[in-house]
Design a protein around this motif. Structure first.
Motif, PDB file in Angstrom:
ATOM      1  N   ALA A   1     -21.453   5.675  -3.398  1.00  0.00           N
ATOM      2  CA  ALA A   1     -19.990   5.575  -3.458  1.00  0.00           C
ATOM      3  C   ALA A   1     -19.492   4.365  -2.667  1.00  0.00           C
ATOM      4  O   ALA A   1     -18.570   3.665  -3.103  1.00  0.00           O
ATOM      5  CB  ALA A   1     -19.360   6.862  -2.926  1.00  0.00           C
ATOM      6  N   ARG A   2     -20.104   4.114  -1.505  1.00  0.00           N
ATOM      7  CA  ARG A   2     -19.698   2.933  -0.728  1.00  0.00           C
ATOM      8  C   ARG A   2     -20.022   1.644  -1.472  1.00  0.00           C
ATOM      9  O   ARG A   2     -19.233   0.691  -1.472  1.00  0.00           O
ATOM     10  CB  ARG A   2     -20.397   2.950   0.638  1.00  0.00           C
ATOM     11  N   LEU A   3     -21.180   1.605  -2.125  1.00  0.00           N
ATOM     12  CA  LEU A   3     -21.557   0.410  -2.882  1.00  0.00           C
ATOM     13  C   LEU A   3     -20.605   0.182  -4.050  1.00  0.00           C
ATOM     14  O   LEU A   3     -20.161  -0.948  -4.299  1.00  0.00           O
ATOM     15  CB  LEU A   3     -22.994   0.555  -3.381  1.00  0.00           C
ATOM     16  N   VAL A   4     -20.276   1.254  -4.760  1.00  0.00           N
ATOM     17  CA  VAL A   4     -19.355   1.129  -5.896  1.00  0.00           C
ATOM     18  C   VAL A   4     -17.981   0.667  -5.418  1.00  0.00           C
ATOM     19  O   VAL A   4     -17.342  -0.191  -6.047  1.00  0.00           O
ATOM     20  CB  VAL A   4     -19.261   2.472  -6.644  1.00  0.00           C
ATOM     21  N   ALA A   5     -17.520   1.223  -4.296  1.00  0.00           N
ATOM     22  CA  ALA A   5     -16.215   0.812  -3.766  1.00  0.00           C
ATOM     23  C   ALA A   5     -16.223  -0.662  -3.367  1.00  0.00           C
ATOM     24  O   ALA A   5     -15.240  -1.381  -3.588  1.00  0.00           O
ATOM     25  CB  ALA A   5     -15.842   1.689  -2.574  1.00  0.00           C
ATOM     26  N   ALA A   6     -17.336  -1.123  -2.794  1.00  0.00           N
ATOM     27  CA  ALA A   6     -17.421  -2.535  -2.408  1.00  0.00           C
ATOM     28  C   ALA A   6     -17.419  -3.442  -3.633  1.00  0.00           C
ATOM     29  O   ALA A   6     -16.777  -4.500  -3.643  1.00  0.00           O
ATOM     30  CB  ALA A   6     -18.682  -2.766  -1.573  1.00  0.00           C
ATOM     31  N   VAL A   7     -18.123  -3.036  -4.686  1.00  0.00           N
ATOM     32  CA  VAL A   7     -18.161  -3.858  -5.902  1.00  0.00           C
ATOM     33  C   VAL A   7     -16.802  -3.866  -6.591  1.00  0.00           C
ATOM     34  O   VAL A   7     -16.352  -4.903  -7.103  1.00  0.00           O
ATOM     35  CB  VAL A   7     -19.261  -3.336  -6.855  1.00  0.00           C
TER      36      VAL A   7
ATOM     37  N   VAL B   1     -17.463  -4.648 -14.189  1.00  0.00           N
ATOM     38  CA  VAL B   1     -18.912  -4.515 -14.024  1.00  0.00           C
ATOM     39  C   VAL B   1     -19.300  -3.053 -13.829  1.00  0.00           C
ATOM     40  O   VAL B   1     -20.262  -2.554 -14.430  1.00  0.00           O
ATOM     41  CB  VAL B   1     -19.386  -5.366 -12.830  1.00  0.00           C
ATOM     42  N   VAL B   2     -18.545  -2.345 -12.993  1.00  0.00           N
ATOM     43  CA  VAL B   2     -18.852  -0.932 -12.743  1.00  0.00           C
ATOM     44  C   VAL B   2     -18.696  -0.108 -14.021  1.00  0.00           C
ATOM     45  O   VAL B   2     -19.528   0.754 -14.331  1.00  0.00           O
ATOM     46  CB  VAL B   2     -17.942  -0.389 -11.623  1.00  0.00           C
ATOM     47  N   ALA B   3     -17.639  -0.381 -14.777  1.00  0.00           N
ATOM     48  CA  ALA B   3     -17.434   0.362 -16.024  1.00  0.00           C
ATOM     49  C   ALA B   3     -18.563   0.101 -17.017  1.00  0.00           C
ATOM     50  O   ALA B   3     -19.041   1.026 -17.690  1.00  0.00           O
ATOM     51  CB  ALA B   3     -16.088  -0.024 -16.636  1.00  0.00           C
ATOM     52  N   GLU B   4     -19.008  -1.150 -17.097  1.00  0.00           N
ATOM     53  CA  GLU B   4     -20.101  -1.471 -18.021  1.00  0.00           C
ATOM     54  C   GLU B   4     -21.402  -0.801 -17.593  1.00  0.00           C
ATOM     55  O   GLU B   4     -22.157  -0.285 -18.431  1.00  0.00           O
ATOM     56  CB  GLU B   4     -20.286  -2.987 -18.082  1.00  0.00           C
ATOM     57  N   VAL B   5     -21.676  -0.789 -16.299  1.00  0.00           N
ATOM     58  CA  VAL B   5     -22.889  -0.126 -15.808  1.00  0.00           C
ATOM     59  C   VAL B   5     -22.846   1.370 -16.118  1.00  0.00           C
ATOM     60  O   VAL B   5     -23.851   1.969 -16.524  1.00  0.00           O
ATOM     61  CB  VAL B   5     -23.047  -0.372 -14.298  1.00  0.00           C
ATOM     62  N   ARG B   6     -21.689   1.973 -15.938  1.00  0.00           N
ATOM     63  CA  ARG B   6     -21.573   3.403 -16.239  1.00  0.00           C
ATOM     64  C   ARG B   6     -21.761   3.673 -17.725  1.00  0.00           C
ATOM     65  O   ARG B   6     -22.385   4.669 -18.110  1.00  0.00           O
ATOM     66  CB  ARG B   6     -20.208   3.907 -15.772  1.00  0.00           C
ATOM     67  N   ARG B   7     -21.222   2.800 -18.569  1.00  0.00           N
ATOM     68  CA  ARG B   7     -21.397   2.994 -20.010  1.00  0.00           C
ATOM     69  C   ARG B   7     -22.868   2.884 -20.401  1.00  0.00           C
ATOM     70  O   ARG B   7     -23.380   3.684 -21.189  1.00  0.00           O
ATOM     71  CB  ARG B   7     -20.566   1.970 -20.784  1.00  0.00           C
ATOM     72  N   VAL B   8     -23.542   1.881 -19.844  1.00  0.00           N
ATOM     73  CA  VAL B   8     -24.961   1.703 -20.173  1.00  0.00           C
ATOM     74  C   VAL B   8     -25.778   2.889 -19.675  1.00  0.00           C
ATOM     75  O   VAL B   8     -26.670   3.388 -20.373  1.00  0.00           O
ATOM     76  CB  VAL B   8     -25.471   0.381 -19.566  1.00  0.00           C
TER      77      VAL B   8
END
Length: 253
Positions: free
Chosen positions: A90-96, A105-112
């Motif tokens: 969660a901390r890494l996602v918040a930082a990104v 980028v986060v949305a694309e990673v979640r879709r993949v």
């Protein structure tokens, strides 16, 4: 959120180091005051030495008291590894996500990741179609205003519902492979049919949204830029013709 156990021990370590520093400082100032005072008698400088030594001794004592009080408190239990990994993620996602391109980028990673989780199941192909349609609708969402806003909200609800249905399809399919029963196969077929129908309806909605945007953006008359360019072209042609006539010598009668 930081690990409470690690935070407890960090605070304990800081208090111990602070108590040691103040103890060393108090010892140095106290020794200096004890040695230097007899040589020059009691004066203003000696009062300063003695006051500094007394203050350092008091602060050192308070630090040791705080350290012992905190050391007497039982430390929090160790954090579960799964929970610790979730917090780190969660901390890494918040930082990104704080980066300019982070949310995309986060949305694309979640879709993949979601697509890979459904790979090899009957829900993989409808999920991919739903992804393409959702991305298309996201590009049109900024222009779907006014009468089209309820359709956008309905599409968002349908997207979540269809993704949950795809997850159920994959779960039932995996369970059916473990215990092949006619009941599970029938349920799986029904869920797949519902998913196919839902994705097809979502795609039709996206096509209708694209048509709405196209009709809303199509002007009834010629585009203003094209009209201005036509006028400028005619003006240049007229100026060129006038210059040509002025430069042509007049014929003698």
């Amino acid at each position: 959120m930081a690990d409470e156990r690690a935070r407890h021990f960090r605070r304990l370590r800081r208090l111990r180091n602070s108590a040691r520093r103040w103890s060393v400082l108090a010892g140095g100032l106290g020794g200096a005051a004890a040695v230097l005072t007899p040589y020059a008698g009691l004066g203003l400088a000696d009062a300063a030495w003695a006051g500094a030594a007394g203050s350092a001794i008091a602060v050192a004592a308070w630090r040791w008291v705080d350290h012992r009080a905190l050391a007497a408190v039982p430390p929090p239990p160790a954090l579960d590894p799964a929970e610790a990994a979730a917090r780190s993620r969660a901390r890494l996602v918040a930082a990104v996500e704080r980066l300019p391109v982070g949310p995309g980028v986060v949305a694309e990673v979640r879709r993949v990741r979601s697509r890979l989780a459904l790979r090899g199941t009957a829900a993989a192909e409808p999920w991919a179609r739903l992804d393409r349609a959702a991305l298309t609708l996201a590009g049109l969402a900024g222009r779907l205003t006014g009468l089209a806003e309820p359709a956008v909200r309905e599409a968002a609800e349908a997207d979540r519902s269809l993704r949950e249905l795809a997850t159920r399809v994959a779960s039932v399919e995996r369970a059916a492979k473990l215990t092949p029963q006619s009941t599970l196969n029938e349920v799986h077929a029904t869920l797949v049919a519902q998913l196919e129908d839902g994705v097809a309806a979502y795609e039709r909605l996206v096509v209708a949204a694209a048509g709405y945007v196209a009709e809303d953006a199509r002007p009834n008359t010629e585009h203003p830029a094209a009209a201005r360019l036509t006028e400028a072209t005619d003006l240049l042609h007229g100026v060129a013709s006038a210059l040509a006539e002025l430069r042509t010598p007049l014929r003698a009668p």
